[in-house]
Design a protein around this motif. Structure first.
Motif, PDB file in Angstrom:
ATOM      1  N   PHE A  37       2.845   0.917  17.444  1.00 18.40           N
ATOM      2  CA  PHE A  37       2.112  -0.326  17.193  1.00 18.40           C
ATOM      3  C   PHE A  37       0.776   0.033  16.558  1.00 18.40           C
ATOM      4  O   PHE A  37       0.160   1.038  16.934  1.00 18.40           O
ATOM      5  N   GLU A  38       0.320  -0.781  15.632  1.00 20.10           N
ATOM      6  CA  GLU A  38      -0.921  -0.474  14.911  1.00 20.10           C
ATOM      7  C   GLU A  38      -1.627  -1.754  14.493  1.00 20.10           C
ATOM      8  O   GLU A  38      -0.983  -2.705  14.035  1.00 20.10           O
ATOM      9  N   HIS A  39      -2.956  -1.759  14.648  1.00 23.83           N
ATOM     10  CA  HIS A  39      -3.786  -2.794  14.052  1.00 23.83           C
ATOM     11  C   HIS A  39      -4.955  -2.151  13.316  1.00 23.83           C
ATOM     12  O   HIS A  39      -5.463  -1.101  13.732  1.00 23.83           O
ATOM     13  N   ILE A  57      -5.946   1.799  14.615  1.00 24.08           N
ATOM     14  CA  ILE A  57      -5.553   2.447  15.871  1.00 24.08           C
ATOM     15  C   ILE A  57      -4.037   2.311  15.954  1.00 24.08           C
ATOM     16  O   ILE A  57      -3.501   1.197  15.801  1.00 24.08           O
ATOM     17  N   GLU A  58      -3.331   3.422  16.149  1.00 29.41           N
ATOM     18  CA  GLU A  58      -1.868   3.345  16.047  1.00 29.41           C
ATOM     19  C   GLU A  58      -1.141   4.300  16.987  1.00 29.41           C
ATOM     20  O   GLU A  58      -0.652   5.338  16.564  1.00 29.41           O
ATOM     21  N   PRO A  59      -1.042   3.904  18.270  1.00 29.20           N
ATOM     22  CA  PRO A  59      -0.290   4.751  19.192  1.00 29.20           C
ATOM     23  C   PRO A  59       1.170   4.914  18.770  1.00 29.20           C
ATOM     24  O   PRO A  59       1.842   3.933  18.441  1.00 29.20           O
ATOM     25  N   VAL A  91       8.279  -1.068  12.284  1.00 29.27           N
ATOM     26  CA  VAL A  91       7.992  -1.446  10.903  1.00 29.27           C
ATOM     27  C   VAL A  91       6.506  -1.231  10.656  1.00 29.27           C
ATOM     28  O   VAL A  91       5.666  -1.781  11.380  1.00 29.27           O
ATOM     29  N   ASP A  92       6.181  -0.432   9.668  1.00 27.90           N
ATOM     30  CA  ASP A  92       4.789  -0.109   9.333  1.00 27.90           C
ATOM     31  C   ASP A  92       4.533  -0.615   7.919  1.00 27.90           C
ATOM     32  O   ASP A  92       5.289  -0.300   6.994  1.00 27.90           O
ATOM     33  N   VAL A  93       3.465  -1.427   7.776  1.00 25.91           N
ATOM     34  CA  VAL A  93       3.224  -2.129   6.523  1.00 25.91           C
ATOM     35  C   VAL A  93       1.754  -2.011   6.123  1.00 25.91           C
ATOM     36  O   VAL A  93       0.868  -2.019   6.986  1.00 25.91           O
ATOM     37  N   GLY A 150      -4.977  -3.214   4.174  1.00 27.85           N
ATOM     38  CA  GLY A 150      -4.734  -3.472   5.590  1.00 27.85           C
ATOM     39  C   GLY A 150      -3.602  -2.555   6.015  1.00 27.85           C
ATOM     40  O   GLY A 150      -2.799  -2.143   5.178  1.00 27.85           O
ATOM     41  N   ASP A 151      -3.509  -2.243   7.297  1.00 31.56           N
ATOM     42  CA  ASP A 151      -2.480  -1.322   7.792  1.00 31.56           C
ATOM     43  C   ASP A 151      -2.102  -1.755   9.206  1.00 31.56           C
ATOM     44  O   ASP A 151      -2.976  -1.864  10.077  1.00 31.56           O
ATOM     45  N   SER A 152      -0.828  -2.053   9.424  1.00 32.58           N
ATOM     46  CA  SER A 152      -0.399  -2.533  10.738  1.00 32.58           C
ATOM     47  C   SER A 152       1.065  -2.186  10.971  1.00 32.58           C
ATOM     48  O   SER A 152       1.844  -2.093  10.018  1.00 32.58           O
ATOM     49  N   ALA A 153       1.414  -2.000  12.227  1.00 31.57           N
ATOM     50  CA  ALA A 153       2.795  -1.656  12.572  1.00 31.57           C
ATOM     51  C   ALA A 153       3.190  -2.343  13.868  1.00 31.57           C
ATOM     52  O   ALA A 153       2.338  -2.643  14.711  1.00 31.57           O
ATOM     53  N   SER A 162       0.815  -1.220   0.000  1.00 28.43           N
ATOM     54  CA  SER A 162       0.000   0.000   0.000  1.00 28.43           C
ATOM     55  C   SER A 162       0.848   1.270   0.000  1.00 28.43           C
ATOM     56  O   SER A 162       0.415   2.303  -0.502  1.00 28.43           O
ATOM     57  N   PHE A 163       2.031   1.179   0.609  1.00 28.59           N
ATOM     58  CA  PHE A 163       2.814   2.418   0.800  1.00 28.59           C
ATOM     59  C   PHE A 163       3.684   2.767  -0.398  1.00 28.59           C
ATOM     60  O   PHE A 163       4.114   3.908  -0.528  1.00 28.59           O
ATOM     61  N   LEU A 164       3.976   1.767  -1.253  1.00 25.72           N
ATOM     62  CA  LEU A 164       4.898   2.011  -2.361  1.00 25.72           C
ATOM     63  C   LEU A 164       4.290   3.045  -3.307  1.00 25.72           C
ATOM     64  O   LEU A 164       3.197   2.832  -3.846  1.00 25.72           O
TER      65      LEU A 164
HETATM   66 MG    MG Z   1       0.469   1.972   9.273  1.00 25.03          MG
END
Ligand code: MG
Ligand code: MG
Length: 250
Positions: A232-234, A201-203, A94-96, A105-108, A56-58
């Motif tokens: 951290f993110e979910h 949610i990503e503190p 690491v955020d992906v 999807g988005d998670s870190a 998603s980030f590229l």
């Molecule tokens: Mg993210």
């Protein structure tokens, strides 16, 4: 406008979420002393592509890599680099994101390279703890401000500070959708959660002061005081009875 997802859309979002979460598991298994953040980005890229998704980030707003890799005092949006080598005791955020069948999807996650110093471990535990604990509280009818206040209180009561300039967000066909989900704020305020809402949610929590600055590269966000930061993110779907983490790997 907040997009409420249908059950059909949630099936697709689970797929995007599993690939996203899997990419982070793969990152964690491969992180080692001496590797460059560029090499780590390639491993993540290959995982996402080999599962039929797109990173998603590229090229998102011109971002040049598939993952944001942010070491130690870098808060978020670190650009992978062949010159930047991981050292024992570093912490690496690491955020992906993975995009498939029209959904993101988005998670870190922040990882330690080998054994992290106690102060780094404590910061990571607080940041991840605030994320996992607030997810347990989610219910339709709650407000976004309830999430914000929970995360803020959890981390500030442990002596940490909350980054203000960057916030969580809705996720769906777009990587960033309404509503904004700040990690600070007042309970009882903001939009109400309803079943079918999907939010990241990503503190982003700092060891020292909350202030951050963006480097001249236009991306890299660092703490002003040079102290550590964790992230951290979910991606989470609100259900009729609670919440489902879409980016939790199997
Ligand atoms: Mg993210
Ligand atoms: Mg996000």
């Amino acid at each position: 406008m907040i997009n409420i997802k249908t059950s059909h859309e949630l099936i697709k979002m689970r797929k995007a979420g599993l690939i996203t979460g899997g990419a982070l598991v793969t990152a964690g298994k491969n992180i080692e002393e001496g590797m460059s953040t560029y090499e780590l980005d390639r491993i993540i890229h290959d995982y996402i592509v080999s599962h039929g998704a797109k990173p998603s980030f590229l090229h998102y707003n011109g971002f040049p890599a598939s993952a944001c890799i942010s070491v130690n005092e870098t808060v978020i949006h670190g650009i992978p680099s062949k010159q930047e080598k991981l050292k024992k005791g570093d912490i690496v955020s690491v955020d992906v994101g993975a995009f498939i069948d029209g959904y993101h999807g988005d998670s870190a996650k922040t990882f330690a390279v080998g054994e992290a110093p106690e102060k780094a471990k404590a910061l990571m535990e607080s940041t991840e703890g605030s994320l996992l604990e607030v997810i347990k509280t989610l219910q339709p009818g709650m407000r976004i401000g309830d999430i914000s206040a929970f995360v803020q209180q959890y981390n500030e009561s442990r002596g940490y500070s909350v980054v203000r300039q960057y916030v969580g967000h809705g996720v769906g066909r777009n990587l960033h959708e309404d509503p904004e989900v700040p990690n600070f704020g007042r309970a009882g305020h903001g939009p109400r959660l309803v079943a079918g809402m999907v939010i990241a949610i990503e503190p982003m929590i700092n060891e020292g002061a909350a202030e951050v600055r963006v480097l001249p590269d236009g991306w890299t966000v660092k703490t002003v005081d040079g102290k550590l930061s964790a992230h951290f993110e979910h991606t989470v779907a609100i259900t009729p009875s609670g919440a489902e983490i879409l980016t939790m790997p199997e």
